[in-house]
Design a protein around this motif. Structure first.
Motif: not given
Length: 429
Positions: A75-87, A210-217
Motif C-alpha cells: 500500500g505504501l508503494a501505491d501511495n508514495i511511489g514504487r522507486k523510493p520503496v524499492f531503494l 514520475k515523482p510523487r510527494p515524498l514529504n513527511p505528510h
C-alpha cells in the motif's frame, strides 16, 4: 475489456522496447546479487552449526517477517511511489548481508533473515507493478504475458549466473577467508553486498518514475491508509472468486515446492566428492535457474497450446510438478537427482507467467501493487508452513519423505486451479 493483441517485439514502439530492456537489466542485477548467496545459504548455515530444523526456523523467520510487512508496504508503494520503496528495500538487504557476515549466533542470524524478509516485503509489488503499468501505457492492448516472460527470463538468468559464481568463490577463495577468520561461504556474501550496492546505483539512475510527494505528510498518509489498504485487499480477494481460488492454490503450491528449493543442496552435497562440491552445487543451482529461465521462455508457447487459457495451463503444470516431485524424492544417485531436478525446475518456470497473467487481469492499476503484495503474503504463508513441516519431517525421517508429503499439497493446488478454470470459463460465456 479491450481485446489483447498478440505480442511482437519488432512491432513495439521504441519506448516499449527500451522499457523491457531497462527492466531486464535491472532484474538481472538484482537477482545476480541474490544468486551469489542462494547457492550456498543452506550450506553456510550448516557450516555455522545448524541442523535442518534450525535452518527451517530461520527461513520461517524470513517468511513470517515478509508476511507481516507485505500489505503495509504494498500500500505504501501505491501511495508514495514504487522507486523510493524499492531503494529502501536495497538498503535493508545491505543491512541483512552485513549482519550475516558479522556472526554465527543463531539469534543474530535469525535477525538477518528478518531483514531479508523486510527487504522482500519492500520489493514486493513495487517495480513489477511499475513495469506492467508503464508497458501498458507504451503498448496499449498488447498481451503483457510475453513481456513478463522476458523479465522473468532475465530474473532467472541473473540468479543462474550469480549461483555459478556464488558456488565457485568459496572453493577459490575459501582458504583466504578462513585465514582471515571468516567462513569459506562469507566470500559469496561479501560479493553479494558489493553487487547490491550496484543495484542501488542502477535503480537510482535508470528506473524512471514520475515523482510523487515524498514529504513527511505524504509518508504519514501512506502509513495511515495501511489498515484501509489491508481491508480493501482482503475484500477484493473475497469479492473476486477467481482471485481467491488462485491465491489459495499458490499457497499450497509454495507449501510443496519451497522445501525442495531450500533443502536440496544439503541433500545433494553428500552425494558429491569433497574438494569441488561447493562449485558443483553452484553449477547445479545455476542449472536450476537456467531451467526456470527456459521454462519462462517456454511458458507463452505452452499457453498457446492451451489456447491462452492460463488456468488450464497452470493446472496441467501443477499436476506434472506433483509427479516429478515424487520422482525426485525417489532418486538415489546424483545423476538421477540432477536429471529430475532440472525437469522440475523447468516446470517451475512454466508456472510463473500463467499465474501472473490471471492475477493482472483480475485487478486494476490502482490496486495492482497491493494485490501483488497480497499474493506474496499468501505465498510466503504457504512457504513458511511447508518449510517448517518439511524440516521437522526431514529431521525425524528423511528429506525424500518430506518431499513426498509435500507433493500432496500440489494435488490440492491442481484441484483448486481446476475450480478456477471453470469459474473463468463461466465469466467469459
Amino acid at each position: 475489456m479491450a481485446i489483447e493483441l498478440d505480442f511482437s517485439l519488432a512491432a513495439l514502439t521504441v519506448p516499449a522496447r527500451r522499457h523491457i530492456r531497462v527492466f531486464q537489466v535491472h532484474q538481472f542485477l538484482d537477482r545476480f546479487a541474490m544468486g551469489l548467496t542462494v547457492a550456498v545459504v543452506a550450506l553456510a548455515l550448516t557450516d555455522r552449526g545448524m541442523d535442518l530444523f534450525q535452518i527451517s526456523l530461520v527461513f520461517g523467520v524470513y517468511s513470517f517477517t515478509t508476511m507481516a510487512m507485505e500489505l503495509p508496504f504494498g500500500g505504501l508503494a501505491d501511495n508514495i511511489g514504487r522507486k523510493p520503496v524499492f531503494l529502501a528495500a536495497v538498503v535493508v538487504s545491505l543491512i541483512s548481508l552485513a549482519l550475516f557476515l558479522s556472526t554465527s549466533d543463531f539469534y543474530v542470524l535469525a535477525l538477518s533473515f528478518a531483514f531479508i524478509g523486510l527487504g522482500r516485503a519492500l520489493r514486493s509489488g513495487t517495480l513489477d507493478a511499475w513495469f506492467v503499468e508503464t508497458f501498458k501505457a507504451a503498448a496499449p492492448n498488447v498481451d503483457v504475458q510475453p513481456a513478463l516472460a522476458k523479465a522473468h527470463w532475465a530474473n532467472a538468468m541473473g540468479l543462474a549466473v550469480g549461483a555459478v559464481l556464488g558456488g565457485l568463490l568459496p572453493d577459490l577463495f575459501g582458504s583466504v577467508a578462513e585465514r582471515l577468520g571468516f567462513s569459506v561461504y562469507d566470500v559469496s556474501y561479501a560479493a553479494s553486498l558489493a553487487v547490491m550496492l550496484g543495484v542501488f546505483v542502477y535503480t537510482l539512475f535508470f528506473i524512471v518514475e514520475k515523482p510523487r510527494p515524498l514529504n513527511p505528510h505524504a509518508l504519514k498518509q501512506g502509513f495511515a491508509t495501511v489498515p484501509l489498504v489491508v481491508k480493501d485487499a482482503g475484500l477484493l480477494a473475497l469479492r473476486h472468486p477467481a482471485l481467491s481460488v488462485l491465491l489459495a492454490a499458490l499457497a499450497f503450491f509454495l507449501m510443496a515446492t519451497n522445501p525442495v528449493e531450500v533443502i536440496w543442496p544439503t541433500h545433494a552435497k553428500p552425494m558429491l566428492e569433497e574438494g569441488y562440491a561447493n562449485t558443483i552445487i553452484g553449477v547445479l543451482t545455476a542449472a536450476y535457474f537456467f531451467s526456470i529461465a527456459f521454462g519462462a521462455w517456454l511458458s507463452p508457447r505452452i499457453s498457446r497450446i492451451f489456447r491462452r487459457r492460463h488456468a488450464i495451463t497452470l493446472a496441467a503444470v501443477f499436476a506434472c510438478l506433483a509427479g516429478v516431485q515424487i520422482a525426485l524424492a525417489l532418486q538415489g544417485s546424483i545423476v538421477g537427482l540432477v536429471t529430475v531436478f532440472i525437469l522440475y525446475s523447468v516446470l517451475l518456470g512454466v508456472s510463473e507467467t500463467p499465474a501472473s497473467s490471471i492475477l493482472h487481469r483480475c485487478v486494476e492499476d490502482r490496486e495492482r501493487s497491493t494485490m501483488l503484495s497480497l499474493r506474496s503474503l499468501i505465498q510466503q504463508l504457504g512457504a513458511a508452513l511447508g518449510l517448517i513441516l518439511a524440516g521437522a519431517i526431514a529431521e525425524v525421517y528423511s528429506t525424500p519423505t518430506a518431499w513426498i508429503v509435500g507433493a500432496v499439497f500440489l494435488v490440492i493446488a491442481v484441484i483448486l486451479i481446476g475450480i478456477l478454470a471453470k469459474r473463468l470459463a463461466a465469466q467469459n460465456e
